[in-house]
Each structure stands twice: as structure tokens, then as C-alpha cells.
Design an enzyme around this catalytic site. Structure first.
Site, PDB file in Angstrom:
ATOM      1  N   VAL A 268       0.853  -1.198   0.000  1.00 34.66           N
ATOM      2  CA  VAL A 268       0.000   0.000   0.000  1.00 34.66           C
ATOM      3  C   VAL A 268       0.885   1.243   0.000  1.00 34.66           C
ATOM      4  O   VAL A 268       1.821   1.362   0.799  1.00 34.66           O
ATOM      5  CB  VAL A 268      -0.950  -0.006   1.216  1.00 34.66           C
ATOM      6  CG1 VAL A 268      -1.767   1.279   1.263  1.00 34.66           C
ATOM      7  CG2 VAL A 268      -1.871  -1.219   1.152  1.00 34.66           C
ATOM      8  N   LYS A 269       0.559   2.149  -0.920  1.00 35.48           N
ATOM      9  CA  LYS A 269       1.379   3.366  -1.050  1.00 35.48           C
ATOM     10  C   LYS A 269       0.664   4.524  -0.358  1.00 35.48           C
ATOM     11  O   LYS A 269      -0.484   4.840  -0.668  1.00 35.48           O
ATOM     12  CB  LYS A 269       1.558   3.662  -2.539  1.00 35.48           C
ATOM     13  CG  LYS A 269       2.816   4.386  -2.893  1.00 35.48           C
ATOM     14  CD  LYS A 269       2.970   4.368  -4.394  1.00 35.48           C
ATOM     15  CE  LYS A 269       4.116   5.205  -4.866  1.00 35.48           C
ATOM     16  NZ  LYS A 269       4.059   5.396  -6.313  1.00 35.48           N
ATOM     17  N   ILE A 270       1.380   5.143   0.574  1.00 34.45           N
ATOM     18  CA  ILE A 270       0.798   6.193   1.429  1.00 34.45           C
ATOM     19  C   ILE A 270       1.674   7.443   1.334  1.00 34.45           C
ATOM     20  O   ILE A 270       2.892   7.344   1.489  1.00 34.45           O
ATOM     21  CB  ILE A 270       0.797   5.722   2.914  1.00 34.45           C
ATOM     22  CG1 ILE A 270       0.003   4.418   3.098  1.00 34.45           C
ATOM     23  CG2 ILE A 270       0.325   6.813   3.857  1.00 34.45           C
ATOM     24  CD1 ILE A 270      -1.469   4.582   3.316  1.00 34.45           C
TER      25      ILE A 270
END
Ligand code: E4P
Length: 222
Positions: free
Chosen positions: A86-88
Site C-alpha cells: 500500500v502506497k501512502i
């Protein structure tokens, strides 16, 4: 050094995967838009298609910017496939989301890193990867590779396990420079990966070898 491809194009991902040197994929909302992907369901379906091509590590970026929705979106993406990272973005709500998602065993790639300070806090929150955007720094006359070197040094000082994922790569020399300063991963456009292969002396040398070989055939058949 690991190689990720920085695209949402299924054709490019397949081409890089076929080359046999691909370790992962990064996408972002702009790259998804470029492929005409819109809305949550289409994005989820597209991420699944990418996961079906590659072995592991497919970064899927959240659109939400508040903690509750970031973790909701992140958990949804993570449920698509074990290969999802997951890219945050590195914002205050994002730091809390990194901490939460990693505590649930979900890998996180912290994006839009432009300073060593941001890299420190992302590592403290437990990010699996941080993505410093070196090309965008170079675009404003800062040295992107210097930032990679600085972060690698800091992470070494404290044995942080977070991996430095050099992003916003513009050309093959960026990849070589990132390798020299110890980046763990480079995410690159397909053109930069393919450009690593090329050298004019290789082309000339091969042409000469083949010409000499063909001459021996002419002698044999004369
Ligand atoms: C990677 O994770 C980023 O999405 C990407 O490398 C940004 O690159 P750009 O600066 O070329 O848009």
C-alpha cells in the site's frame, strides 16, 4: 539492487517481466489515469491484473488523505492480493496510517519523500519502503541522488529496516548513481531499464563478430 517498473501499463509490465529482471511494480494515480483507469473498482481490477503478471510487490496508492479512509482503502487494496504494497503519502495522517497498516502485517511504501526528515519519520512509523523522488528534485535544481545517499547513511546508522526505493527516475545514469550510493530499489520507466542494456561499442563489436563469422562461410563456400 532490486528493479521495480514505474508504470500501470500492462504491456510494459509484461515486457519487463519477460526480461527476467523485474522485482516489482509501482503505480500512482497519474500513471493509472494515463492508462484510462478510473474509480475504485476499476483500480482494484487493474491492480489484480498487474499482480497476475509479476511475482511480488505491486504498489497501489491510496487516494484518501485522512487516516480513517487511508486505512480503509489500504486494507481494501491489501485484500486484492498478497503481492500488494500500500502506497501512502508522507503527510501527518499518512504517518498514523503507516503505523496502523504495518502493525496489521500490510507492507507500506511511503511516497512523495523529498527530505531526510520525512524518511526518518516514515522509518520510525515502520514503512517497508520510502520513495524519494529524485527526478523531481533534480527538476528544481536540487541533487536527488545526494538525498538517496543521505538517507542510506542515516538508515545505516540506526539499522532501520525500511528500504530506500529511488523513484522519479529520469534516465539510466540515475539508476547507476542510485546503485553507487546504495539504494535498495530503483523504480524506473521501461525506457530507462532497457537503456541500461545499450552501448554503441557492444553494437559495433557484435556487428564485427558477425561479419567476421560470415566471411568464414564465404571462404568455405568459395
Ligand atoms: C514512484 O513511485 C513515483 O510514482 C514515480 O516514480 C514518480 O515519477 P515522476 O516524477 O516521473 O512522475
Amino acid at each position: 539492487m532490486q528493479f521495480f517498473i514505474d508504470t500501470a501499463s500492462l504491456d510494459e509490465i509484461k515486457e519487463a517481466q519477460d526480461l527476467g529482471v523485474l522485482d516489482g511494480v509501482t503505480t500512482n494515480p497519474s500513471l493509472m489515469a494515463k492508462e484510462g483507469i478510473s474509480g475504485e473498482q476499476e483500480c482494484m481490477d487493474h491492480y489484480k491484473k498487474i499482480c497476475d503478471i509479476v511475482d511480488d510487490k505491486v504498489s497501489a496508492e491510496v487516494i484518501a488523505t485522512d487516516y480513517d479512509n487511508m486505512i480503509k482503502e489500504g486494507e481494501k487494496y491489501a485484500a486484492i492480493d498478497d503481492k500488494i504494497v500500500v502506497k501512502i503519502p508522507i503527510i501527518k495522517e499518512g504517518v498514523k496510517a503507516i503505523k496502523y497498516l504495518t502493525s496489521k502485517g500490510i507492507r507500506v511504501n511511503t511516497t512523495l519523500i523529498f527530505s531526510a526528515g520525512q524518511a526518518i519519520i516514515a522509518a520510525k512509523a515502520g514503512a517497508t519502503y520510502i520513495s524519494p523522488f529524485i527526478g523531481r528534485l533534480d527538476d528544481i535544481s536540487r541533487d536527488g541522488v545526494d538525498l538517496i545517499a543521505q538517507i542510506v547513511n542515516i538508515y545505516d546508522n540506526y539499522d532501520f529496516e525500511t528500504e530506500v526505493l529511488a523513484a522519479s527516475i529520469r534516465h539510466p545514469m540515475h539508476i547507476v548513481q542510485c546503485a553507487e550510493v546504495g539504494a535498495d530499489v530503483c523504480t524506473c520507466p521501461l525506457s530507462s531499464i532497457l537503456a541500461l542494456i545499450n552501448h554503441p561499442l557492444t553494437d559495433n563489436g557484435l556487428a564485427k563478430f558477425l561479419a567476421d563469422y560470415n566471411k568464414t562461410l564465404e571462404v568455405e563456400s568459395a
